[in-house]
Design a protein around this motif. Structure first.
Motif, PDB file in Angstrom:
ATOM      1  N   GLY A   1      49.668  25.478  39.683  1.00 17.91           N
ATOM      2  CA  GLY A   1      48.706  25.527  38.584  1.00 17.91           C
ATOM      3  C   GLY A   1      47.445  26.280  38.954  1.00 17.91           C
ATOM      4  N   MET A   2      46.988  26.114  40.185  1.00 21.52           N
ATOM      5  CA  MET A   2      45.786  26.817  40.617  1.00 21.52           C
ATOM      6  C   MET A   2      46.031  28.318  40.729  1.00 21.52           C
ATOM      7  N   GLU A   3      47.231  28.728  41.077  1.00 24.78           N
ATOM      8  CA  GLU A   3      47.547  30.163  41.095  1.00 24.78           C
ATOM      9  C   GLU A   3      47.535  30.726  39.691  1.00 24.78           C
ATOM     10  N   CYS A   4      48.037  29.951  38.731  1.00 32.24           N
ATOM     11  CA  CYS A   4      47.965  30.375  37.319  1.00 32.24           C
ATOM     12  C   CYS A   4      46.504  30.535  36.877  1.00 32.24           C
ATOM     13  N   LEU A   5      45.659  29.605  37.309  1.00 35.14           N
ATOM     14  CA  LEU A   5      44.263  29.671  36.952  1.00 35.14           C
ATOM     15  C   LEU A   5      43.602  30.901  37.574  1.00 35.14           C
ATOM     16  N   ARG A   6      43.962  31.182  38.816  1.00 34.57           N
ATOM     17  CA  ARG A   6      43.396  32.362  39.467  1.00 34.57           C
ATOM     18  C   ARG A   6      43.767  33.640  38.713  1.00 34.57           C
ATOM     19  N   SER A   7      45.004  33.749  38.288  1.00 32.72           N
ATOM     20  CA  SER A   7      45.412  34.946  37.552  1.00 32.72           C
ATOM     21  C   SER A   7      44.683  35.043  36.210  1.00 32.72           C
ATOM     22  N   ALA A   8      44.402  33.895  35.588  1.00 29.67           N
ATOM     23  CA  ALA A   8      43.667  33.907  34.327  1.00 29.67           C
ATOM     24  C   ALA A   8      42.227  34.342  34.531  1.00 29.67           C
ATOM     25  N   LEU A   9      41.603  33.901  35.636  1.00 28.17           N
ATOM     26  CA  LEU A   9      40.235  34.311  35.930  1.00 28.17           C
ATOM     27  C   LEU A   9      40.157  35.796  36.263  1.00 28.17           C
ATOM     28  N   ALA A  10      41.217  36.351  36.819  1.00 28.84           N
ATOM     29  CA  ALA A  10      41.231  37.779  37.141  1.00 28.84           C
ATOM     30  C   ALA A  10      41.242  38.646  35.880  1.00 28.84           C
ATOM     31  N   LEU A  11      41.715  38.063  34.780  1.00 27.29           N
ATOM     32  CA  LEU A  11      41.828  38.809  33.538  1.00 27.29           C
ATOM     33  C   LEU A  11      40.719  38.493  32.541  1.00 27.29           C
ATOM     34  N   ALA A  12      39.972  37.427  32.792  1.00 28.38           N
ATOM     35  CA  ALA A  12      38.963  36.970  31.809  1.00 28.38           C
ATOM     36  C   ALA A  12      37.739  37.895  31.792  1.00 28.38           C
TER      37      ALA A  12
END
Length: 429
Positions: free
Chosen positions: A418-429
């Motif tokens: 889940g934290m890896e998913c969050l990291r990828s979302a922050l990279a795109l935000a």
């Protein structure tokens, strides 16, 4: 043409019933859910911390199925059933009040708080209620003509009310606006979940306890929005080391089955007006069976101790993200146990936070050069997280806060994913 569930929802439900995500869950298992298309999501919203023991925990499901085979419904105000008595006994034994205790069950947390206020008013013969909350947005007012809304010193850079300021304001209030002899109760959340977690200082809570003792005011600890056990203690008030007079519970108690409770000093609880506020489904046999099994789970599987390592694992990654200039800026990472949150500030807030040492930084990488406020970034992050298969909750007065509520049963591997998913979302935000 067959309409999608989203289209059917739009046609069938009022617009005011908002849903944060265009997802329709059809199956859940621990910290995961699947939608109608079969897509899997890691659930870091935790059903707003309701299934604290995970979605569809096998032991809770089995307990409810056993109860279904015996008695499905009996209104607690019509006739009794063993589960109500057993759950009340269990809550009375666990509650940190230090005096003889009694409990009543409700359907919702709002009903539990309403009953607590009624009992306080009946016990004191007074009508005034003082409610403490985070600084409210413009236009907010008291919840009733007899109530006073006061700001509390919940810790957060954006909440600028300190302990001394709050206590001074309370003193002025009791000297001028409302006399102590008119106040029935002080209502306070030991851990404010809205926009949080924001933890009330223990020294401030102790001063409130002293004020209540001095003036004969009932102290109500409202834990209806703080998932049972998620802070690392069964009850959040235990962190402050003091005993309230009345304690309200909701989230997490039934493991996903609706049930709330009011636990309090026996001498106060016996003043309750017959029937009180509860509704036809208060103390449902199914709810009692689920709650009893949830309490057993919290004790037998050491889930209270699990809250701290979950918080440490998530916060360690968030701190890593906060220092990564290729990601959207985040800051004010905070947690108590497995209740976790961070803010996504505007560029101006980031610059100010960097000067004040709150952990904010100016946007770099994906966010550099874009004048985007925190709410805009948060919406983008929320959308990208969903696409990556992660559900988180956006909160706060300005929608710049992300709350993470991981079930206490979640494995380290699922949390890491889940934290890896969050990291990828922050990279795109």
């Amino acid at each position: 043409m067959v309409k999608s569930l989203l289209e059917r929802r739009t046609l069938a439900l009022p617009r005011g019933l908002s849903s944060a995500l265009p997802v329709f869950a059809v199956r859940g298992d621990d910290a995961q859910i699947w939608d109608e298309t079969g897509k899997r999501y890691i659930d870091f919203a935790g059903g707003i911390a309701v299934p604290n023991s995970g979605h569809r925990h096998a032991r809770i499901v089995a307990a409810v199925e056993r109860q279904l085979g015996a008695l499905m419904h009996m209104g607690g105000h019509v006739a009794g059933h063993p589960g109500y008595v057993e759950l009340a006994e269990r809550l009375n034994a666990l509650a940190p009040l230090g005096v003889p205790t009694k409990s009543m069950l409700c359907t919702t947390g709002a009903q539990a708080v309403e009953n607590a206020i009624r009992i306080a008013q009946a016990a004191t013969g007074r009508q005034g209620i003082i409610t403490f909350t985070a600084p409210a947005p413009a236009g907010s007012g008291p919840v009733s003509p007899a109530s006073v809304l006061m700001e509390a010193p919940y810790a957060a850079p954006s909440l600028g009310v300190g302990r001394a300021q709050s206590l001074a304001a309370l003193g002025r209030m009791l000297r001028s606006a409302i006399a102590p002899r008119e106040v029935a109760a002080l209502v306070v959340e030991p851990v404010l979940s809205a926009g949080g977690p924001h933890v009330a200082p223990a020294s401030w809570l102790r001063e409130l306890r002293r004020t209540c003792n001095e003036f004969g005011i009932v102290m109500i600890a409202d834990e209806t929005s703080c998932a049972l056990g998620s802070t690392g203690c069964l009850f959040a008030i235990e962190h402050a080391g003091l005993a309230p007079d009345l304690l309200t519970l909701d989230s997490g108690l039934g493991g996903g089955v609706p049930v709330a409770a009011l636990v309090g000093r026996a001498d106060l609880m016996d003043i309750a007006v017959a029937d009180g506020v509860g509704g036809a489904f208060a103390a449902s046999p199914l709810s009692c069976a689920a709650a009893l099994e949830t309490l057993d789970l919290l004790a037998s599987q050491h889930l209270l101790a699990r809250a701290r390592p979950i918080g440490a694992q998530v916060v360690a990654r968030l701190s890593e993200f906060a220092g990564d200039e290729t990601l959207a800026p985040i800051g004010n990472v905070r947690h108590i146990g497995a209740m976790i949150a961070f803010d996504m500030p505007s560029a101006a807030m980031a610059r100010q936070g960097a000067r004040q040492g709150t952990g904010y930084r100016a946007g770099q990488g994906a966010g550099q050069g874009r004048a985007r406020d925190g709410a805009t970034r948060m919406r983008a992050m929320h959308r990208h997280a969903l696409e990556a298969g992660l559900i988180v909750r956006v909160d706060g007065a300005h929608k710049e806060t992300c709350r993470i509520l991981v079930p206490l049963t979640a494995s380290d591997a699922v949390i890491a994913e889940g934290m890896e998913c969050l990291r990828s979302a922050l990279a795109l935000a």
